[in-house]
Write an enzyme that holds these catalytic residues in place. Structure first.
Site, PDB file in Angstrom:
ATOM      1  N   ARG A  19      36.926  32.405  40.915  1.00 42.53           N
ATOM      2  CA  ARG A  19      36.403  32.895  39.638  1.00 42.53           C
ATOM      3  C   ARG A  19      37.050  34.191  39.168  1.00 42.53           C
ATOM      4  O   ARG A  19      36.874  34.614  38.043  1.00 42.53           O
ATOM      5  CB  ARG A  19      34.873  33.057  39.730  1.00 42.53           C
ATOM      6  CG  ARG A  19      34.138  31.721  39.636  1.00 42.53           C
ATOM      7  CD  ARG A  19      32.678  31.856  39.973  1.00 42.53           C
ATOM      8  NE  ARG A  19      32.460  31.933  41.428  1.00 42.53           N
ATOM      9  CZ  ARG A  19      31.301  32.156  42.003  1.00 42.53           C
ATOM     10  NH1 ARG A  19      30.227  32.352  41.261  1.00 42.53           N
ATOM     11  NH2 ARG A  19      31.184  32.198  43.315  1.00 42.53           N
ATOM     12  N   GLY A  85      34.461  26.790  54.529  1.00 48.98           N
ATOM     13  CA  GLY A  85      33.119  27.350  54.405  1.00 48.98           C
ATOM     14  C   GLY A  85      32.915  28.568  55.275  1.00 48.98           C
ATOM     15  O   GLY A  85      33.707  28.865  56.173  1.00 48.98           O
ATOM     16  N   GLY A 147      21.953  32.065  47.841  1.00 51.76           N
ATOM     17  CA  GLY A 147      21.109  31.281  48.734  1.00 51.76           C
ATOM     18  C   GLY A 147      19.711  31.905  48.749  1.00 51.76           C
ATOM     19  O   GLY A 147      19.570  33.123  48.759  1.00 51.76           O
ATOM     20  N   ASN A 177      19.573  35.660  49.960  1.00 54.42           N
ATOM     21  CA  ASN A 177      20.398  36.018  51.118  1.00 54.42           C
ATOM     22  C   ASN A 177      21.599  36.829  50.644  1.00 54.42           C
ATOM     23  O   ASN A 177      22.501  36.279  50.022  1.00 54.42           O
ATOM     24  CB  ASN A 177      20.869  34.720  51.793  1.00 54.42           C
ATOM     25  CG  ASN A 177      21.997  34.976  52.788  1.00 54.42           C
ATOM     26  OD1 ASN A 177      22.037  36.033  53.417  1.00 54.42           O
ATOM     27  ND2 ASN A 177      22.890  34.012  52.911  1.00 54.42           N
ATOM     28  N   LYS A 357      57.850  69.442  35.628  1.00 58.23           N
ATOM     29  CA  LYS A 357      58.212  68.501  36.692  1.00 58.23           C
ATOM     30  C   LYS A 357      58.930  69.286  37.767  1.00 58.23           C
ATOM     31  O   LYS A 357      59.891  69.985  37.459  1.00 58.23           O
ATOM     32  CB  LYS A 357      59.116  67.401  36.145  1.00 58.23           C
ATOM     33  CG  LYS A 357      59.352  66.289  37.142  1.00 58.23           C
ATOM     34  CD  LYS A 357      60.779  65.770  37.131  1.00 58.23           C
ATOM     35  CE  LYS A 357      61.739  66.758  37.715  1.00 58.23           C
ATOM     36  NZ  LYS A 357      63.115  66.316  37.784  1.00 58.23           N
ATOM     37  N   ASN A 383      57.261  85.102  30.644  1.00 56.97           N
ATOM     38  CA  ASN A 383      56.699  84.528  29.427  1.00 56.97           C
ATOM     39  C   ASN A 383      57.672  83.516  28.847  1.00 56.97           C
ATOM     40  O   ASN A 383      58.800  83.862  28.532  1.00 56.97           O
ATOM     41  CB  ASN A 383      56.411  85.639  28.417  1.00 56.97           C
ATOM     42  CG  ASN A 383      55.423  85.153  27.374  1.00 56.97           C
ATOM     43  OD1 ASN A 383      55.634  84.097  26.769  1.00 56.97           O
ATOM     44  ND2 ASN A 383      54.354  85.895  27.179  1.00 56.97           N
ATOM     45  N   SER A 411      61.015  81.981  21.750  1.00 56.41           N
ATOM     46  CA  SER A 411      60.694  80.613  21.330  1.00 56.41           C
ATOM     47  C   SER A 411      61.949  79.824  20.984  1.00 56.41           C
ATOM     48  O   SER A 411      62.962  80.387  20.564  1.00 56.41           O
ATOM     49  CB  SER A 411      59.789  80.656  20.105  1.00 56.41           C
ATOM     50  OG  SER A 411      58.585  81.273  20.462  1.00 56.41           O
TER      51      SER A 411
HETATM   52  C1  UD1 Z   1      27.303  33.080  50.129  1.00 61.27           C
HETATM   53  C2  UD1 Z   1      26.114  32.546  50.926  1.00 61.27           C
HETATM   54  C3  UD1 Z   1      24.868  32.699  50.072  1.00 61.27           C
HETATM   55  C4  UD1 Z   1      24.673  34.147  49.703  1.00 61.27           C
HETATM   56  C5  UD1 Z   1      25.889  34.688  49.008  1.00 61.27           C
HETATM   57  C6  UD1 Z   1      25.769  36.176  48.856  1.00 61.27           C
HETATM   58  C7  UD1 Z   1      26.991  30.787  52.342  1.00 61.27           C
HETATM   59  C8  UD1 Z   1      27.132  29.326  52.544  1.00 61.27           C
HETATM   60  N1  UD1 Z   1      26.340  31.172  51.261  1.00 61.27           N
HETATM   61  O1  UD1 Z   1      27.469  32.251  49.006  1.00 61.27           O
HETATM   62  O2  UD1 Z   1      23.725  32.240  50.798  1.00 61.27           O
HETATM   63  O3  UD1 Z   1      23.523  34.272  48.877  1.00 61.27           O
HETATM   64  O4  UD1 Z   1      27.088  34.447  49.767  1.00 61.27           O
HETATM   65  O5  UD1 Z   1      26.815  36.684  48.114  1.00 61.27           O
HETATM   66  O6  UD1 Z   1      27.441  31.532  53.171  1.00 61.27           O
HETATM   67  N2  UD1 Z   1      34.780  32.766  52.946  1.00 61.27           N
HETATM   68  C9  UD1 Z   1      35.721  32.549  53.924  1.00 61.27           C
HETATM   69  N3  UD1 Z   1      36.079  31.285  54.234  1.00 61.27           N
HETATM   70  C10 UD1 Z   1      35.545  30.202  53.623  1.00 61.27           C
HETATM   71  C11 UD1 Z   1      34.588  30.430  52.605  1.00 61.27           C
HETATM   72  C12 UD1 Z   1      34.218  31.723  52.288  1.00 61.27           C
HETATM   73  O7  UD1 Z   1      36.234  33.490  54.517  1.00 61.27           O
HETATM   74  O8  UD1 Z   1      35.919  29.078  53.970  1.00 61.27           O
HETATM   75  C13 UD1 Z   1      34.398  34.142  52.612  1.00 61.27           C
HETATM   76  C14 UD1 Z   1      34.783  34.513  51.206  1.00 61.27           C
HETATM   77  O9  UD1 Z   1      36.053  35.141  51.182  1.00 61.27           O
HETATM   78  C15 UD1 Z   1      33.680  35.459  50.784  1.00 61.27           C
HETATM   79  C16 UD1 Z   1      32.500  35.083  51.661  1.00 61.27           C
HETATM   80  O10 UD1 Z   1      33.003  34.263  52.675  1.00 61.27           O
HETATM   81  O11 UD1 Z   1      33.978  36.804  51.026  1.00 61.27           O
HETATM   82  C17 UD1 Z   1      31.408  34.386  50.886  1.00 61.27           C
HETATM   83  O12 UD1 Z   1      31.926  33.209  50.321  1.00 61.27           O
HETATM   84  P1  UD1 Z   1      31.483  32.710  48.890  1.00 61.27           P
HETATM   85  O13 UD1 Z   1      32.180  31.454  48.582  1.00 61.27           O
HETATM   86  O14 UD1 Z   1      31.608  33.817  47.928  1.00 61.27           O
HETATM   87  O15 UD1 Z   1      29.942  32.393  49.165  1.00 61.27           O
HETATM   88  P2  UD1 Z   1      28.802  32.247  48.085  1.00 61.27           P
HETATM   89  O16 UD1 Z   1      28.886  30.905  47.474  1.00 61.27           O
HETATM   90  O17 UD1 Z   1      28.789  33.404  47.194  1.00 61.27           O
HETATM   91 CA    CA Z   2      30.065  35.171  46.792  1.00 51.95          CA
END
Ligand code: UD1
Ligand code: CA
Length: 472
Positions: A19, A85, A147, A177, A357, A383, A411
């Site tokens: 995003r 994830g 979440g 969360n 500079k 001056n 000047s």
């Molecule tokens: C996540 C939480 C959600 C919480 C929210 C808070 C999960 C499943 N959900 O959602 O409950 O309310 O954050 O902001 O955890 N990342 C990785 N590898 C991956 C996916 C993500 O390193 O495969 C990292 C991202 O870089 C990021 C963080 O994990 O910094 C969170 O990922 P993001 O996709 O932003 O989670 P949300 O959907 O916001």
């Molecule tokens: Ca997030």
């Protein structure tokens, strides 16, 4: 090492941040001059983390480079080859800590507002809580996108339901969360192995560990101030978080005795030092290793980068300074421009549209209006008149202009470097100085003036005649 002695932190930073719509990995976007990821990492160290492991994936090379430049050996990186994830990310991170059996704090790489105090409080609770997982929670009127924390009738946490997997009733829940957890290493290892991608996004959710913890000893929630918990998903949130950080920094300076006139509109980077009784006006930007001395006044709209402002100095509006030193009780601006290597001594005056500079200026020297002073060595009580230019560049090399103590530059003079004006010497207005001027001498180099009486009227007549001829 036993777990009462400390904790390690995992920072999840492998996601793309779709995003943001950016070529730059999300966690490298700067806030107040520092990469996003540095904020949660610093908070973890501030809370006493023994090690910090960042999970990298998207843009891994650039993120790893930034981390090693900033932290050296103190931070290690674990690669998550595919972004499957947050649960999978935590698994990759834990892989870098095979022998750690204590507490593991887990935060997301975009948690820029998290404080060391939030993390150390979380760890304190985790140490006391018999269950394997402790997390921060927060409440807001509309938790869309987050979440939700699902509790039973007795108020015990049952699970986290991701926004996209929520029922209509669960959507109404305002407790969410924030993504800040502390888990016991053994639990994390075993629970992650059991994760399945049975959810709307087909990912391995770290949040599913909360339900597993609830069934094996309990998940503990620590309510925390939501103002330290918002993350960043898009550019709008990036700007808002930066604003939140800037206001927090401004307020911290005020507590220490600095007036920040308009905390909503001053941007003071975290690395900046400001001493007591300094005043920072609206729209000021203080960046990098800038240091503002006691009682100094930085007026509206100034941008100071890696600049030292001496005690009691006055920096008038819209002055821009980079890698320079402004001496104590010195007054510069409005609209002065100090470029790298400028060193102004005590009680120097620089006025509007004066550019310097790599120029040193000794105590009490002045250049009050319109000047370019490049590669200068200026002594004390010199001056420099309006419109003076140091012609420091011959097209190939830069040369030095030296103005010795007490000299006076009339000047509209040009000093063609390399050139020296000796002690107490005078340069008459409008002189082009191409040779050294000896001590106590006066240099004058301009055509002698001739006055022709009555010529103005004749000139006017001639011009009028030309004008009428043309209009016919
Ligand atoms: C996540 C939480 C959600 C919480 C929210 C808070 C999960 C499943 N959900 O959602 O409950 O309310 O954050 O902001 O955890 N990342 C990785 N590898 C991956 C996916 C993500 O390193 O495969 C990292 C991202 O870089 C990021 C963080 O994990 O910094 C969170 O990922 P993001 O996709 O932003 O989670 P949300 O959907 O916001
Ligand atoms: Ca997030």
């Amino acid at each position: 090492m036993s777990e009462t002695q400390g904790f390690v932190a995992l920072v999840l930073a492998a996601g793309q941040g779709k995003r943001m719509k950016s070529q730059l990995p999300k966690v490298l976007h700067p806030l107040l001059g520092r990469p996003m990821l540095s904020y949660p990492v610093d908070a973890a160290f501030g809370a006493g983390a023994e090690r910090v492991v960042c999970v990298v994936g998207h843009g891994a090379e650039r993120v790893t480079n930034m981390l090693s430049q900033r932290y050296g050996e103190r931070v290690s990186c674990a690669l998550q080859p595919e972004q499957r994830g947050t649960g999978d990310a935590a698994r990759c991170g834990q892989g870098a800590l095979p022998s750690w059996n204590g507490l593991i704090a887990i935060v997301y790489g975009d948690s820029v507002l998290i404080t060391a105090r939030a993390l150390s409080t979380l760890i304190e609770h985790a140490k006391k809580h018999p269950g394997p997982l402790t997390m921060l929670t927060a409440t807001i009127p509309d938790a869309t996108g987050y979440g939700r924390v699902i509790r039973d009738d007795a108020g015990r946490i049952l699970k986290i339901q991701e926004d996209r997997d929520c029922s209509q009733a669960e959507r109404e829940i305002r407790e969410f969360n924030p993504g800040v957890y502390a888990m016991r290493a053994g639990f994390l290892r075993e629970a992650i192995a059991k994760l399945t991608p049975q959810n709307a996004q087909g990912e391995l959710y770290l949040t599913d560990l909360v339900a597993m913890a609830a069934e094996h000893g309990g998940a503990c929630g620590v309510p925390w101030d939501v103002n330290e918990l918002h993350g960043i998903n898009d550019r709008n949130e990036l700007v808002q978080r930066e604003h939140d950080l800037a206001r927090r920094i401004a307020l911290e300076h005020m507590v220490r005795g600095v007036t920040v006139r308009d905390p909503e509109r001053a941007r003071i980077e975290p690395s900046v030092i400001i001493e007591q009784d300094a005043v920072i006006e609206s729209g000021v930007e203080l960046r990098g290793r800038t240091r503002v001395g006691r009682g100094a006044h930085v007026d509206v709209g100034c941008v100071l980068i890696d600049t030292v402002v001496g005690d009691g100095a006055l920096v008038l509006p819209y002055t821009v300074s980079n890698e320079s030193t402004i001496g104590p009780d010195t007054r510069i601006g409005p609209f002065s421009h100090l470029r790298p290597g400028t060193e102004l001594g005590r009680s120097v005056h620089l006025g509007a549209f004066v550019e310097t500079k790599k120029t040193r200026m000794g105590e009490g020297s002045k250049a009050n209006h319109l000047a370019y002073l490049g590669d200068g060595v200026i002594g004390r009580d010199v001056n420099v008149g309006a419109g003076t230019i140091f012609c420091n560049y011959d097209g190939v090399n830069k040369h030095v202009t030296t103005l010795e103590d007490g000299s006076f530059i009339g000047s509209d003079s040009q000093l063609v470097a390399p050139v020296t004006v000796g002690k107490n010497a005078y340069v008459a207005s409008g002189t082009t100085v191409t040779q050294d001027v000896p001590e106590e001498a006066m240099a004058i180099g301009r055509a002698r003036q001739v006055n022709k009486p009555g010529l103005a009227a004749r000139l006017r007549e001639r011009l009028m005649a030309m004008k009428t001829a043309r209009s016919k």
